[in-house]
Write an enzyme that holds these catalytic residues in place. Sequence first.
Site, PDB file in Angstrom:
ATOM      1  N   LYS A 219       0.971  -0.849  -0.324  1.00 46.91           N
ATOM      2  CA  LYS A 219      -0.044  -0.392  -0.316  1.00 46.91           C
ATOM      3  C   LYS A 219       0.828   1.360   0.297  1.00 46.91           C
ATOM      4  O   LYS A 219       1.788   1.194   0.221  1.00 46.91           O
ATOM      5  CB  LYS A 219      -1.304   0.578   1.268  1.00 46.91           C
ATOM      6  CG  LYS A 219      -1.759  -0.917   1.191  1.00 46.91           C
ATOM      7  CD  LYS A 219      -2.741  -0.943   2.249  1.00 46.91           C
ATOM      8  CE  LYS A 219      -2.877  -1.626   1.874  1.00 46.91           C
ATOM      9  NZ  LYS A 219      -4.254  -1.988   3.499  1.00 46.91           N
TER      10      LYS A 219
ATOM     11  N   TYR B 180     -12.496  -2.431  -3.409  1.00 48.97           N
ATOM     12  CA  TYR B 180     -12.942  -2.536  -1.710  1.00 48.97           C
ATOM     13  C   TYR B 180     -14.291  -2.530  -1.801  1.00 48.97           C
ATOM     14  O   TYR B 180     -14.984  -2.075  -0.718  1.00 48.97           O
ATOM     15  CB  TYR B 180     -12.297  -0.833  -0.755  1.00 48.97           C
ATOM     16  CG  TYR B 180     -10.664  -1.236  -0.136  1.00 48.97           C
ATOM     17  CD1 TYR B 180     -10.361  -2.824   0.429  1.00 48.97           C
ATOM     18  CD2 TYR B 180      -9.474  -0.098  -0.655  1.00 48.97           C
ATOM     19  CE1 TYR B 180      -9.339  -2.517   0.562  1.00 48.97           C
ATOM     20  CE2 TYR B 180      -8.801  -0.512  -0.393  1.00 48.97           C
ATOM     21  CZ  TYR B 180      -8.453  -2.038  -0.128  1.00 48.97           C
ATOM     22  OH  TYR B 180      -6.583  -1.806   1.326  1.00 48.97           O
TER      23      TYR B 180
ATOM     24  N   ASN C 240      -2.271  -0.132   6.740  1.00 48.63           N
ATOM     25  CA  ASN C 240      -0.839  -1.365   7.523  1.00 48.63           C
ATOM     26  C   ASN C 240      -0.213  -2.113   6.566  1.00 48.63           C
ATOM     27  O   ASN C 240      -0.396  -3.401   6.003  1.00 48.63           O
ATOM     28  CB  ASN C 240      -2.168  -2.484   7.623  1.00 48.63           C
ATOM     29  CG  ASN C 240      -3.512  -2.871   6.540  1.00 48.63           C
ATOM     30  OD1 ASN C 240      -3.257  -2.185   5.727  1.00 48.63           O
ATOM     31  ND2 ASN C 240      -4.590  -3.767   6.877  1.00 48.63           N
TER      32      ASN C 240
ATOM     33  N   HIS D 245      -1.606  -5.120   1.334  1.00 50.44           N
ATOM     34  CA  HIS D 245      -2.870  -6.694   1.293  1.00 50.44           C
ATOM     35  C   HIS D 245      -2.884  -7.128   0.619  1.00 50.44           C
ATOM     36  O   HIS D 245      -2.124  -7.593  -0.318  1.00 50.44           O
ATOM     37  CB  HIS D 245      -3.887  -5.069   0.128  1.00 50.44           C
ATOM     38  CG  HIS D 245      -5.451  -5.815   0.224  1.00 50.44           C
ATOM     39  ND1 HIS D 245      -6.020  -5.484   0.725  1.00 50.44           N
ATOM     40  CD2 HIS D 245      -5.469  -6.783  -1.398  1.00 50.44           C
ATOM     41  CE1 HIS D 245      -7.533  -6.901   0.158  1.00 50.44           C
ATOM     42  NE2 HIS D 245      -6.731  -7.192  -0.954  1.00 50.44           N
TER      43      HIS D 245
ATOM     44  N   GLU E  72      -9.692  -9.496  -7.529  1.00 51.01           N
ATOM     45  CA  GLU E  72      -8.571  -8.249  -7.378  1.00 51.01           C
ATOM     46  C   GLU E  72      -7.676  -9.122  -8.163  1.00 51.01           C
ATOM     47  O   GLU E  72      -6.975  -7.670  -9.025  1.00 51.01           O
ATOM     48  CB  GLU E  72      -7.939  -8.926  -6.098  1.00 51.01           C
ATOM     49  CG  GLU E  72      -9.736  -8.801  -5.181  1.00 51.01           C
ATOM     50  CD  GLU E  72      -9.039  -8.815  -3.456  1.00 51.01           C
ATOM     51  OE1 GLU E  72      -7.651  -8.930  -3.053  1.00 51.01           O
ATOM     52  OE2 GLU E  72      -9.860  -8.498  -2.387  1.00 51.01           O
TER      53      GLU E  72
END
Length: 143
Positions: free
Chosen positions: A9, A49, A112, A115, A126
């Site tokens: 990310k 998302y 975080n 992903h 995805e």
Amino acid sequence: MEKTFLMVKPDGVQRNLIGEIVRRFESKGFQLVGAKLMMVSQELAEKHYGEHKDKPFFGELVSFITSGPVFAMVWQGENIIAQARKMMGATNPAEAAPGTIRGDFGVQVSQNIIHGSDSPESAEREIALFFNESDLISYEKMI
Ligand code: CMP
């Protein structure tokens, strides 16, 4: 061979963690079959998302993932979806075990680091959102 979608990310890219993350998956014995450094558009972020669209943090999620470059990857290996999730650690870095990517490098749940797909269905979805079939290497054909 099972495939998964992994994405460093914007926080991970900004903190120069691409190499460290790639090294962990290479060292484990998984194969990289596709990768690109890219910006995520608003449209792609909302699709990626989509399952979180009713969550209170959806806006924050989309604005964060579109805020800077990400490093999108497809990896393959035996049981890689579950294994990669173990290597990433708990979604909330504050709860992630030391030795995991989030446990070692993260602090906040909204930033975080990485992903990873959570099921074969989301991996397929995805991967197709971020990559064309022709972008992916098929090692099987080379051996
Ligand atoms: P990821 O695996 O990319 O999938 C959904 C993301 O939502 C998750 O990682 C977290 O970064 C983010 N997330 C989950 N819970 C929260 C929360 N309470 N507040 C902000 N972001 C969250």
